[in-house]
Write an enzyme that holds these catalytic residues in place. Structure first.
Site, PDB file in Angstrom:
ATOM      1  N   ASP A   1     -19.765  78.891  90.804  1.00 48.54           N
ATOM      2  CA  ASP A   1     -19.906  77.427  90.893  1.00 48.54           C
ATOM      3  C   ASP A   1     -19.993  76.756  89.527  1.00 48.54           C
ATOM      4  O   ASP A   1     -20.202  75.545  89.433  1.00 48.54           O
ATOM      5  CB  ASP A   1     -21.148  77.071  91.716  1.00 48.54           C
ATOM      6  CG  ASP A   1     -22.429  77.629  91.098  1.00 48.54           C
ATOM      7  OD1 ASP A   1     -22.346  78.266  90.032  1.00 48.54           O
ATOM      8  OD2 ASP A   1     -23.510  77.417  91.668  1.00 48.54           O
TER       9      ASP A   1
ATOM     10  N   ASP B   1     -11.182  58.113  56.506  1.00 51.08           N
ATOM     11  CA  ASP B   1     -11.932  56.935  56.959  1.00 51.08           C
ATOM     12  C   ASP B   1     -13.157  56.745  56.069  1.00 51.08           C
ATOM     13  O   ASP B   1     -13.475  57.603  55.231  1.00 51.08           O
ATOM     14  CB  ASP B   1     -12.331  57.050  58.446  1.00 51.08           C
ATOM     15  CG  ASP B   1     -13.112  58.309  58.752  1.00 51.08           C
ATOM     16  OD1 ASP B   1     -13.922  58.720  57.903  1.00 51.08           O
ATOM     17  OD2 ASP B   1     -12.926  58.885  59.842  1.00 51.08           O
TER      18      ASP B   1
ATOM     19  N   LYS C   1      -9.893  53.302  58.771  1.00 50.09           N
ATOM     20  CA  LYS C   1      -9.330  53.701  60.070  1.00 50.09           C
ATOM     21  C   LYS C   1      -9.956  52.877  61.188  1.00 50.09           C
ATOM     22  O   LYS C   1     -11.166  52.672  61.204  1.00 50.09           O
ATOM     23  CB  LYS C   1      -9.636  55.193  60.289  1.00 50.09           C
ATOM     24  CG  LYS C   1      -9.237  55.744  61.636  1.00 50.09           C
ATOM     25  CD  LYS C   1      -9.560  57.237  61.718  1.00 50.09           C
ATOM     26  CE  LYS C   1     -10.943  57.508  62.270  1.00 50.09           C
ATOM     27  NZ  LYS C   1     -11.237  58.933  62.450  1.00 50.09           N
TER      28      LYS C   1
ATOM     29  N   ASP D   1     -11.366  66.294  56.093  1.00 50.09           N
ATOM     30  CA  ASP D   1     -12.140  65.739  57.201  1.00 50.09           C
ATOM     31  C   ASP D   1     -13.180  66.766  57.630  1.00 50.09           C
ATOM     32  O   ASP D   1     -13.077  67.944  57.279  1.00 50.09           O
ATOM     33  CB  ASP D   1     -11.217  65.386  58.380  1.00 50.09           C
ATOM     34  CG  ASP D   1     -11.733  64.169  59.157  1.00 50.09           C
ATOM     35  OD1 ASP D   1     -12.922  63.825  58.996  1.00 50.09           O
ATOM     36  OD2 ASP D   1     -10.952  63.577  59.910  1.00 50.09           O
TER      37      ASP D   1
ATOM     38  N   GLY E   1      -5.102  63.375  65.829  1.00 46.01           N
ATOM     39  CA  GLY E   1      -4.668  61.982  65.722  1.00 46.01           C
ATOM     40  C   GLY E   1      -5.016  61.356  64.371  1.00 46.01           C
ATOM     41  O   GLY E   1      -4.174  60.689  63.760  1.00 46.01           O
ATOM     42  N   THR E   2      -6.236  61.566  63.915  1.00 44.54           N
ATOM     43  CA  THR E   2      -6.668  60.971  62.642  1.00 44.54           C
ATOM     44  C   THR E   2      -5.767  61.442  61.503  1.00 44.54           C
ATOM     45  O   THR E   2      -5.311  60.649  60.680  1.00 44.54           O
ATOM     46  CB  THR E   2      -8.140  61.362  62.364  1.00 44.54           C
ATOM     47  OG1 THR E   2      -8.945  60.815  63.404  1.00 44.54           O
ATOM     48  CG2 THR E   2      -8.617  60.856  61.019  1.00 44.54           C
TER      49      THR E   2
HETATM   50  C1  R5P Z   1     -14.185  60.918  62.986  1.00 47.26           C
HETATM   51  O1  R5P Z   1     -14.823  60.062  62.417  1.00 47.26           O
HETATM   52  C2  R5P Z   1     -14.151  62.348  62.551  1.00 47.26           C
HETATM   53  O2  R5P Z   1     -14.615  62.501  61.241  1.00 47.26           O
HETATM   54  C3  R5P Z   1     -12.753  62.911  62.675  1.00 47.26           C
HETATM   55  O3  R5P Z   1     -11.892  62.182  61.835  1.00 47.26           O
HETATM   56  C4  R5P Z   1     -12.245  62.808  64.078  1.00 47.26           C
HETATM   57  O4  R5P Z   1     -13.250  63.076  64.984  1.00 47.26           O
HETATM   58  C5  R5P Z   1     -11.090  63.747  64.296  1.00 47.26           C
HETATM   59  O5  R5P Z   1     -10.683  63.643  65.621  1.00 47.26           O
HETATM   60  P1  R5P Z   1      -9.152  63.629  65.992  1.00 47.26           P
HETATM   61  O6  R5P Z   1      -8.539  64.867  65.403  1.00 47.26           O
HETATM   62  O7  R5P Z   1      -9.117  63.623  67.494  1.00 47.26           O
HETATM   63  O8  R5P Z   1      -8.560  62.376  65.427  1.00 47.26           O
END
Ligand code: R5P
Length: 313
Positions: free
Chosen positions: A38, A170, A193, A219, A226-227
């Site tokens: 479950d 960002d 961003k 990052d 996506g970022t």
């Molecule tokens: C956001 O502020 C984080 O630092 C990353 O840039 C973000 O979470 C990355 O997520 P994704 O790859 O989905 O854009």
């Protein structure tokens, strides 16, 4: 290590748990994680932990909810078995992005997770490059955040083309990106961003001159890609020459994240093994292990007299 030190590895990243244990020269203690049809789970400790200092190595990596509940179950089992302390070693801390209320009638999930961990009996948390430093404020117990930036910079030395600029995707990553830039002796570019949804972001401004320059985009984590993809596109639009190289601590690489980044010109990606590292389709992948860093963090948390920290004045 002290004789009363016990290490358990959860199911989220067994290879990293084994590597940390090897670094420490302390074997992982036996344990079982049983999943029921479950969706519930339970854990069973394979040894006594009475009056022991227990370290549970478990990133709360995807599937985040399962791995989080497993960590909580480990802590609860240790607490009920009279462990002296339970230290959660969480190389990737899921839900750390839920650190504020974005709009009305929404939770602060990071704060909720902190409360759950304390309730489960966790006495201390050891993590790496957590998404936001304010996470510490949600805990009343000690929380130590280690940095993988020196390790990532070590891996990047010698592989960056002439003229590379470090890019923060960002505003939240400027401090980390500055550290990369300083360590690598490179200039810094900052993007602004705007997040439009869980999978889409838009770059609104670029601070810095990227014309004709290769870019190292850094990052804390890559989830959907996506970022990074949007950043690479914006940088190209502003005249960056490429190649685009990416360095991040946590490579979740969900779904088609790799393809998405590769399509936007990312050629190489450097990650740690905080979560199990998968292949990066369409890009060259280099990984650095967190095992020595985590082992040193555990030695310090255990107050081991032989650790580098204890020897420092
Ligand atoms: C956001 O502020 C984080 O630092 C990353 O840039 C973000 O979470 C990355 O997520 P994704 O790859 O989905 O854009």
């Amino acid at each position: 290590m002290r004789e009363d030190t016990v290490l358990f590895g959860g199911s989220a990243n067994p290879a990293l748990a084994e590597a940390v244990a090897r670094e420490l020269g302390v074997p992982l203690s036996p344990c079982e994680v049983e999943r029921f049809p479950d969706g519930e789970l339970t854990v069973r400790l394979g040894r006594s932990v009475r009056r022991c200092e227990v370290f549970v190595i478990q990133p709360t990596a995807p599937p985040v909810n399962d791995h989080l509940v497993e960590l909580l179950a480990f802590a609860d089992a240790c607490r009920r078995s009279a462990a002296a302390r339970v230290v959660a070693v969480v190389p990737y801390f899921g839900y750390a992005r839920g650190d504020k209320r974005e709009g009305r009638r929404v939770p602060v999930t990071a704060s909720l997770v902190a409360a759950l961990m304390e309730t489960a009996g966790i006495s201390q948390v050891l993590t790496v490059d957590i998404h936001s430093a304010q996470m510490e404020g949600f805990f009343r117990i000690p929380m130590d955040t280690l940095s993988a930036v020196p390790l990532l910079c070590g891996a990047l030395q010698g592989m960056l083309p002439e003229g590379t600029t470090v890019v923060s995707p960002d505003a939240g990553r400027v401090k980390t990106a500055s550290e990369f830039a300083e360590r690598l002796g490179l200039p810094l570019t900052v993007l602004s961003k705007h997040r439009e949804s869980g999978t889409r972001t838009r770059v609104t401004h670029i601070v810095g001159d990227v014309r004709g320059r290769p870019c190292l985009i850094v990052d804390d984590m890559i989830s959907t890609g996506g970022t990074i993809a949007e950043s690479a596109e914006a940088l190209r639009g502003a005249g960056a020459s490429g190649p685009f190289i990416v360095a991040a601590t946590h490579g979740l690489l969900m779904g088609d994240a790799c393809r998405r980044m590769a399509v936007h010109g990312v050629e190489e990606i450097v990650l740690t093994d905080s979560v199990p590292v998968r292949s990066a389709d369409g890009m060259r992948l280099r990984t650095v292990t967190l095992a020595p860093l985590l082992a040193e963090g555990i030695r310090r948390a255990a107050g081991d007299a032989g650790s580098q920290h204890e020897r420092d004045p």
